[in-house]
Design a protein around this motif. Structure first.
Motif, PDB file in Angstrom:
ATOM      1  N   HIS A 101     -28.454 -36.838  44.530  1.00 53.71           N
ATOM      2  CA  HIS A 101     -29.651 -37.405  43.908  1.00 53.71           C
ATOM      3  C   HIS A 101     -30.450 -36.275  43.280  1.00 53.71           C
ATOM      4  O   HIS A 101     -30.779 -35.299  43.955  1.00 53.71           O
ATOM      5  CB  HIS A 101     -30.517 -38.126  44.952  1.00 53.71           C
ATOM      6  N   VAL A 102     -30.754 -36.425  41.999  1.00 54.06           N
ATOM      7  CA  VAL A 102     -31.461 -35.389  41.250  1.00 54.06           C
ATOM      8  C   VAL A 102     -32.765 -35.957  40.693  1.00 54.06           C
ATOM      9  O   VAL A 102     -32.749 -36.982  40.004  1.00 54.06           O
ATOM     10  CB  VAL A 102     -30.596 -34.863  40.083  1.00 54.06           C
ATOM     11  N   LEU A 103     -33.894 -35.288  41.009  1.00 57.11           N
ATOM     12  CA  LEU A 103     -35.163 -35.621  40.370  1.00 57.11           C
ATOM     13  C   LEU A 103     -35.214 -34.810  39.079  1.00 57.11           C
ATOM     14  O   LEU A 103     -35.178 -33.578  39.110  1.00 57.11           O
ATOM     15  CB  LEU A 103     -36.342 -35.236  41.261  1.00 57.11           C
ATOM     16  N   ALA A 104     -35.254 -35.505  37.963  1.00 57.82           N
ATOM     17  CA  ALA A 104     -35.239 -34.840  36.666  1.00 57.82           C
ATOM     18  C   ALA A 104     -36.551 -35.087  35.939  1.00 57.82           C
ATOM     19  O   ALA A 104     -37.179 -36.126  36.089  1.00 57.82           O
ATOM     20  CB  ALA A 104     -34.069 -35.350  35.820  1.00 57.82           C
ATOM     21  N   SER A 105     -36.938 -34.110  35.163  1.00 58.27           N
ATOM     22  CA  SER A 105     -38.076 -34.256  34.268  1.00 58.27           C
ATOM     23  C   SER A 105     -37.594 -33.821  32.892  1.00 58.27           C
ATOM     24  O   SER A 105     -36.968 -32.766  32.760  1.00 58.27           O
ATOM     25  CB  SER A 105     -39.237 -33.374  34.729  1.00 58.27           C
ATOM     26  N   PHE A 106     -37.841 -34.661  31.886  1.00 58.65           N
ATOM     27  CA  PHE A 106     -37.415 -34.299  30.538  1.00 58.65           C
ATOM     28  C   PHE A 106     -38.521 -34.618  29.550  1.00 58.65           C
ATOM     29  O   PHE A 106     -39.365 -35.478  29.793  1.00 58.65           O
ATOM     30  CB  PHE A 106     -36.110 -35.010  30.155  1.00 58.65           C
ATOM     31  N   SER A 107     -38.525 -33.870  28.456  1.00 59.96           N
ATOM     32  CA  SER A 107     -39.559 -34.046  27.437  1.00 59.96           C
ATOM     33  C   SER A 107     -38.923 -34.365  26.094  1.00 59.96           C
ATOM     34  O   SER A 107     -37.782 -34.004  25.828  1.00 59.96           O
ATOM     35  CB  SER A 107     -40.417 -32.779  27.311  1.00 59.96           C
ATOM     36  N   ARG A 108     -39.704 -35.061  25.274  1.00 62.96           N
ATOM     37  CA  ARG A 108     -39.274 -35.412  23.925  1.00 62.96           C
ATOM     38  C   ARG A 108     -40.193 -34.718  22.921  1.00 62.96           C
ATOM     39  O   ARG A 108     -41.407 -34.659  23.122  1.00 62.96           O
ATOM     40  CB  ARG A 108     -39.303 -36.925  23.722  1.00 62.96           C
ATOM     41  N   TYR A 109     -39.596 -34.225  21.840  1.00 65.00           N
ATOM     42  CA  TYR A 109     -40.304 -33.474  20.811  1.00 65.00           C
ATOM     43  C   TYR A 109     -40.072 -34.124  19.451  1.00 65.00           C
ATOM     44  O   TYR A 109     -39.000 -34.685  19.198  1.00 65.00           O
ATOM     45  CB  TYR A 109     -39.799 -32.026  20.747  1.00 65.00           C
ATOM     46  N   ASP A 110     -41.064 -33.986  18.570  1.00 66.68           N
ATOM     47  CA  ASP A 110     -40.904 -34.512  17.212  1.00 66.68           C
ATOM     48  C   ASP A 110     -40.359 -33.413  16.292  1.00 66.68           C
ATOM     49  O   ASP A 110     -40.068 -32.295  16.730  1.00 66.68           O
ATOM     50  CB  ASP A 110     -42.217 -35.109  16.699  1.00 66.68           C
ATOM     51  N   ALA A 111     -40.219 -33.739  15.017  1.00 61.17           N
ATOM     52  CA  ALA A 111     -39.618 -32.818  14.054  1.00 61.17           C
ATOM     53  C   ALA A 111     -40.453 -31.557  13.853  1.00 61.17           C
ATOM     54  O   ALA A 111     -39.935 -30.530  13.407  1.00 61.17           O
ATOM     55  CB  ALA A 111     -39.388 -33.527  12.723  1.00 61.17           C
ATOM     56  N   ASP A 112     -41.737 -31.608  14.191  1.00 62.18           N
ATOM     57  CA  ASP A 112     -42.599 -30.429  14.103  1.00 62.18           C
ATOM     58  C   ASP A 112     -42.588 -29.629  15.402  1.00 62.18           C
ATOM     59  O   ASP A 112     -43.390 -28.704  15.585  1.00 62.18           O
ATOM     60  CB  ASP A 112     -44.039 -30.838  13.763  1.00 62.18           C
ATOM     61  N   ASP A 113     -41.676 -30.015  16.307  1.00 64.93           N
ATOM     62  CA  ASP A 113     -41.510 -29.366  17.603  1.00 64.93           C
ATOM     63  C   ASP A 113     -42.739 -29.504  18.490  1.00 64.93           C
ATOM     64  O   ASP A 113     -43.052 -28.625  19.295  1.00 64.93           O
ATOM     65  CB  ASP A 113     -41.123 -27.887  17.444  1.00 64.93           C
ATOM     66  N   VAL A 114     -43.434 -30.637  18.329  1.00 67.07           N
ATOM     67  CA  VAL A 114     -44.568 -30.954  19.191  1.00 67.07           C
ATOM     68  C   VAL A 114     -44.091 -31.884  20.301  1.00 67.07           C
ATOM     69  O   VAL A 114     -43.482 -32.922  20.026  1.00 67.07           O
ATOM     70  CB  VAL A 114     -45.703 -31.630  18.378  1.00 67.07           C
ATOM     71  N   LYS A 115     -44.351 -31.495  21.541  1.00 74.01           N
ATOM     72  CA  LYS A 115     -43.972 -32.342  22.682  1.00 74.01           C
ATOM     73  C   LYS A 115     -44.896 -33.548  22.708  1.00 74.01           C
ATOM     74  O   LYS A 115     -46.111 -33.408  22.734  1.00 74.01           O
ATOM     75  CB  LYS A 115     -44.078 -31.564  23.984  1.00 74.01           C
ATOM     76  N   TYR A 116     -44.321 -34.755  22.671  1.00 81.21           N
ATOM     77  CA  TYR A 116     -45.155 -35.961  22.668  1.00 81.21           C
ATOM     78  C   TYR A 116     -44.947 -36.834  23.897  1.00 81.21           C
ATOM     79  O   TYR A 116     -45.685 -37.790  24.098  1.00 81.21           O
ATOM     80  CB  TYR A 116     -44.925 -36.772  21.388  1.00 81.21           C
ATOM     81  N   ALA A 117     -43.964 -36.518  24.726  1.00 87.22           N
ATOM     82  CA  ALA A 117     -43.752 -37.317  25.936  1.00 87.22           C
ATOM     83  C   ALA A 117     -42.990 -36.500  26.963  1.00 87.22           C
ATOM     84  O   ALA A 117     -42.100 -35.712  26.612  1.00 87.22           O
ATOM     85  CB  ALA A 117     -42.978 -38.591  25.618  1.00 87.22           C
ATOM     86  N   THR A 118     -43.333 -36.692  28.231  1.00 86.19           N
ATOM     87  CA  THR A 118     -42.565 -36.141  29.347  1.00 86.19           C
ATOM     88  C   THR A 118     -42.323 -37.287  30.325  1.00 86.19           C
ATOM     89  O   THR A 118     -43.240 -38.046  30.628  1.00 86.19           O
ATOM     90  CB  THR A 118     -43.314 -34.986  30.041  1.00 86.19           C
ATOM     91  N   HIS A 119     -41.078 -37.427  30.761  1.00 79.86           N
ATOM     92  CA  HIS A 119     -40.708 -38.525  31.653  1.00 79.86           C
ATOM     93  C   HIS A 119     -40.056 -37.975  32.919  1.00 79.86           C
ATOM     94  O   HIS A 119     -39.354 -36.969  32.879  1.00 79.86           O
ATOM     95  CB  HIS A 119     -39.736 -39.487  30.958  1.00 79.86           C
ATOM     96  N   GLN A 120     -40.308 -38.677  34.016  1.00 75.73           N
ATOM     97  CA  GLN A 120     -39.678 -38.364  35.295  1.00 75.73           C
ATOM     98  C   GLN A 120     -38.538 -39.356  35.513  1.00 75.73           C
ATOM     99  O   GLN A 120     -38.624 -40.506  35.095  1.00 75.73           O
ATOM    100  CB  GLN A 120     -40.683 -38.511  36.442  1.00 75.73           C
ATOM    101  N   ALA A 121     -37.486 -38.898  36.183  1.00 73.82           N
ATOM    102  CA  ALA A 121     -36.349 -39.775  36.437  1.00 73.82           C
ATOM    103  C   ALA A 121     -35.662 -39.383  37.734  1.00 73.82           C
ATOM    104  O   ALA A 121     -35.806 -38.257  38.214  1.00 73.82           O
ATOM    105  CB  ALA A 121     -35.345 -39.691  35.277  1.00 73.82           C
ATOM    106  N   LEU A 122     -34.918 -40.336  38.285  1.00 75.68           N
ATOM    107  CA  LEU A 122     -34.010 -40.068  39.391  1.00 75.68           C
ATOM    108  C   LEU A 122     -32.609 -40.370  38.880  1.00 75.68           C
ATOM    109  O   LEU A 122     -32.344 -41.489  38.413  1.00 75.68           O
ATOM    110  CB  LEU A 122     -34.323 -40.960  40.606  1.00 75.68           C
ATOM    111  N   TRP A 123     -31.754 -39.370  38.897  1.00 76.54           N
ATOM    112  CA  TRP A 123     -30.370 -39.549  38.460  1.00 76.54           C
ATOM    113  C   TRP A 123     -29.461 -39.460  39.674  1.00 76.54           C
ATOM    114  O   TRP A 123     -29.611 -38.570  40.513  1.00 76.54           O
ATOM    115  CB  TRP A 123     -29.979 -38.483  37.436  1.00 76.54           C
ATOM    116  N   VAL A 124     -28.528 -40.385  39.769  1.00 80.12           N
ATOM    117  CA  VAL A 124     -27.538 -40.382  40.844  1.00 80.12           C
ATOM    118  C   VAL A 124     -26.223 -39.905  40.237  1.00 80.12           C
ATOM    119  O   VAL A 124     -25.669 -40.554  39.336  1.00 80.12           O
ATOM    120  CB  VAL A 124     -27.382 -41.783  41.470  1.00 80.12           C
ATOM    121  N   ILE A 125     -25.772 -38.747  40.705  1.00 78.75           N
ATOM    122  CA  ILE A 125     -24.538 -38.135  40.205  1.00 78.75           C
ATOM    123  C   ILE A 125     -23.467 -38.359  41.255  1.00 78.75           C
ATOM    124  O   ILE A 125     -23.654 -38.032  42.431  1.00 78.75           O
ATOM    125  CB  ILE A 125     -24.771 -36.634  39.920  1.00 78.75           C
TER     126      ILE A 125
END
Length: 142
Positions: A101-125
């Protein structure tokens, strides 16, 4: 392109350490986000195990086979202005012989390289037929 993460010799009954499982789980998480960001559908399919399940926004989505799996990159661009994603952290919180079980945090960026969202997740590998891959993703991302 990154080398596909493997867990050679890391299977139930082997001397696979929890540290090795954790390192591989993190490598798989990195591979998933890298494949996603480079819009590489084959790599994205290869880093999952099937049936693959995603739980998000009150919706459960299941892909039975790799050929069923797709990613709506164009929709992400249209709706969010998405350009790329980053894996900010991947913390192993539980690890067994064939599931991590992995707690992951990932972010999304726009074309200007501005971070507009960060999301938390649980991934089961999971380990399925000798292949380690992400089998379930639960997140708060739309």
């Amino acid at each position: 392109s990154m080398a596909r993460p493997t867990l050679d010799g890391c299977h139930p009954g082997s001397r696979c350490t929890s540290a090795l499982r954790a390192a591989i789980a993190r490598a798989i998480a990195e591979e998933y986000v890298d494949a996603f960001t480079t819009r590489d559908l084959q790599r994205s399919r290869d880093v999952l195990n099937y049936a693959s399940v995603r739980l998000t926004s009150g919706t459960v989505t299941t892909w039975e086979r790799p050929d069923d799996y797709s990613i709506p990159w164009d929709l992400l661009v249209e709706v969010e202005g998405w350009h790329r994603s980053t894996l900010d952290s991947a913390e192993v919180v539980q690890a067994g012989a064939s599931k991590v079980h992995v707690l992951a945090s990932f972010s999304r960026y726009d074309a200007d390289d501005v971070k507009y969202a960060t999301h938390q997740a649980l991934w089961v590998i999971t380990l399925v037929d000798g292949h380690w891959g992400i089998q379930c993703r639960s997140s708060y991302a739309p």
